[in-house]
Motif scaffolding. Structure first.
Motif, mmCIF file in Angstrom:
data_model
loop_
_atom_site.group_PDB
_atom_site.id
_atom_site.type_symbol
_atom_site.label_atom_id
_atom_site.label_comp_id
_atom_site.label_asym_id
_atom_site.label_seq_id
_atom_site.Cartn_x
_atom_site.Cartn_y
_atom_site.Cartn_z
ATOM 1 N N UNK A 70 0.841 -1.196 0.000
ATOM 2 C CA UNK A 70 0.000 0.000 0.000
ATOM 3 C C UNK A 70 0.877 1.248 0.000
ATOM 4 N N UNK A 71 0.571 2.175 -0.900
ATOM 5 C CA UNK A 71 1.309 3.422 -0.996
ATOM 6 C C UNK A 71 2.483 3.382 -1.937
ATOM 7 N N UNK A 72 2.885 2.218 -2.414
ATOM 8 C CA UNK A 72 4.036 2.080 -3.306
ATOM 9 C C UNK A 72 3.565 1.713 -4.709
ATOM 10 N N UNK A 73 4.429 2.003 -5.674
ATOM 11 C CA UNK A 73 4.209 1.621 -7.066
ATOM 12 C C UNK A 73 5.349 0.721 -7.494
ATOM 13 N N UNK A 74 5.026 -0.406 -8.132
ATOM 14 C CA UNK A 74 6.039 -1.379 -8.548
ATOM 15 C C UNK A 74 6.493 -1.067 -9.968
ATOM 16 N N UNK A 75 7.819 -0.920 -10.132
ATOM 17 C CA UNK A 75 8.417 -0.701 -11.440
ATOM 18 C C UNK A 75 9.212 -1.941 -11.823
ATOM 19 N N UNK A 76 8.883 -2.539 -12.964
ATOM 20 C CA UNK A 76 9.593 -3.720 -13.448
ATOM 21 C C UNK A 76 10.836 -3.284 -14.216
ATOM 22 N N UNK A 77 11.994 -3.797 -13.819
ATOM 23 C CA UNK A 77 13.256 -3.444 -14.479
ATOM 24 C C UNK A 77 14.016 -4.722 -14.777
ATOM 25 N N UNK A 78 14.927 -4.623 -15.755
ATOM 26 C CA UNK A 78 15.808 -5.726 -16.114
ATOM 27 C C UNK A 78 17.234 -5.218 -16.183
ATOM 28 N N UNK A 79 18.180 -6.088 -15.796
ATOM 29 C CA UNK A 79 19.598 -5.741 -15.840
ATOM 30 C C UNK A 79 20.302 -6.439 -17.001
ATOM 31 N N UNK A 80 19.539 -6.909 -17.929
ATOM 32 C CA UNK A 80 20.089 -7.530 -19.120
ATOM 33 C C UNK A 80 18.978 -7.899 -20.072
#
Length: 282
Positions: A21-31
């Motif tokens: 709650x209160x956060x937003x999830x950002x999907x990232x990749x390192x490759x």
């Protein structure tokens, strides 16, 4: 009823990519070949009035779940698409917005990061925070690029091992520079002390230091160990001598008896000398 209570008491499973709650999830990749994305949890950083000097409100993005191999430059390049980034601070845990001291040594006082960290991304304008939160609508964002790669896996281990190998010449140069600065500092302190010697302070007190042919020197570690060893041996001899209470009393009695015997012998010697004295005018 029992099944309903068990169902309500059972912990709820969190869906992958679902943010607290209160956060937003950002999907990232390192490759590019990475199959499963990594999720960064972001929200607007909120602080009390007058306490967020380094991390001002409305312009600071608070980021959780930052991997230890992710550098501030990588996060800055990631969020540059949202607006101009002023600064990026990575910390072990959330805390007050105080600036960290920059590391002046490459070999000493280094801290190894083992777990995930938190980050504070400060934008030039408040619109950057809202744009960063809107990145969750896009697909996985690629942090590592060919021009700015983020080393992970085997390449990271190889780089860490290469960095652990110390260059003797570089280490010697840093130690020599440190000793020069230390000698300069000591010389300045001695010059200042010599200049202030004999001069009273604001309250009229004069600082007196010990000088002479044998000035007071601090004890070395070896000297301290010798003193402690002598004290230990002295205590051991005393404990062996007076192990029991009756031994202690007998020792005192023998000592007193010897003193009395010596006193009587001294009295007899003095009486004999007095009896042998004669008046011999010639």
């Amino acid at each position: 009823a029992a099944s309903w209570r068990a169902k309500m008491a059972a912990p709820k499973e969190r869906v992958v990519g679902e943010a607290p709650a209160g956060y937003t999830a950002l999907a990232v990749k390192f490759g590019e070949r990475q199959r499963s994305p990594h999720y960064l949890l972001v929200k607007e950083h909120q602080v009390r009035e007058g306490t967020g000097i380094a991390h001002p409100p409305r312009r600071t993005l608070f980021v959780l779940n930052v991997p230890p191999y992710c550098s501030p430059d990588s996060l800055s390049r990631l969020f540059t698409r949202c607006g101009r980034v002023q600064s990026v601070d990575i910390c072990d845990k959330p805390g007050p917005g105080e600036k960290k001291e920059k590391l002046t040594s490459k070999f000493f006082n280094l801290k190894t990061v083992t777990g995930f960290q938190v980050a504070y991304v400060v934008f030039r304008k408040p619109s950057g925070v809202q744009a960063a939160k809107a990145l969750s609508q896009e697909g996985p964002l690629l942090i590592s690029t060919e021009s700015h790669p983020v080393k992970t896996g085997i390449s990271k281990w190889i780089a860490s091992y290469a960095a652990s190998v110390v260059d003797p010449e570089e280490l010697k140069a840093e130690v020599d520079a440190y000793m020069q600065d230390y000698d300069k500092k000591i010389a300045e302190e001695e010059a200042k002390a010599a200049k202030e010697e004999g001069v009273p302070d604001e309250e009229g007190w004069v600082k007196v230091t010990r000088k002479g042919r044998k000035p007071g020197l601090p004890r070395t570690e070896a000297a301290n160990l010798r003193v402690l060893e002598r004290e230990k041996q002295k205590r051991a001899r005393k404990e062996l001598l007076n192990f029991y209470a009756w031994q202690h009393r007998e020792t005192k009695r023998e000592h007193i008896a010897q003193l009395r015997k010596k006193f009587e012998e001294d009295k007899q010697r003095i009486a004999l000398l007095r009896a042998q004295r004669k008046f011999r005018p010639y």
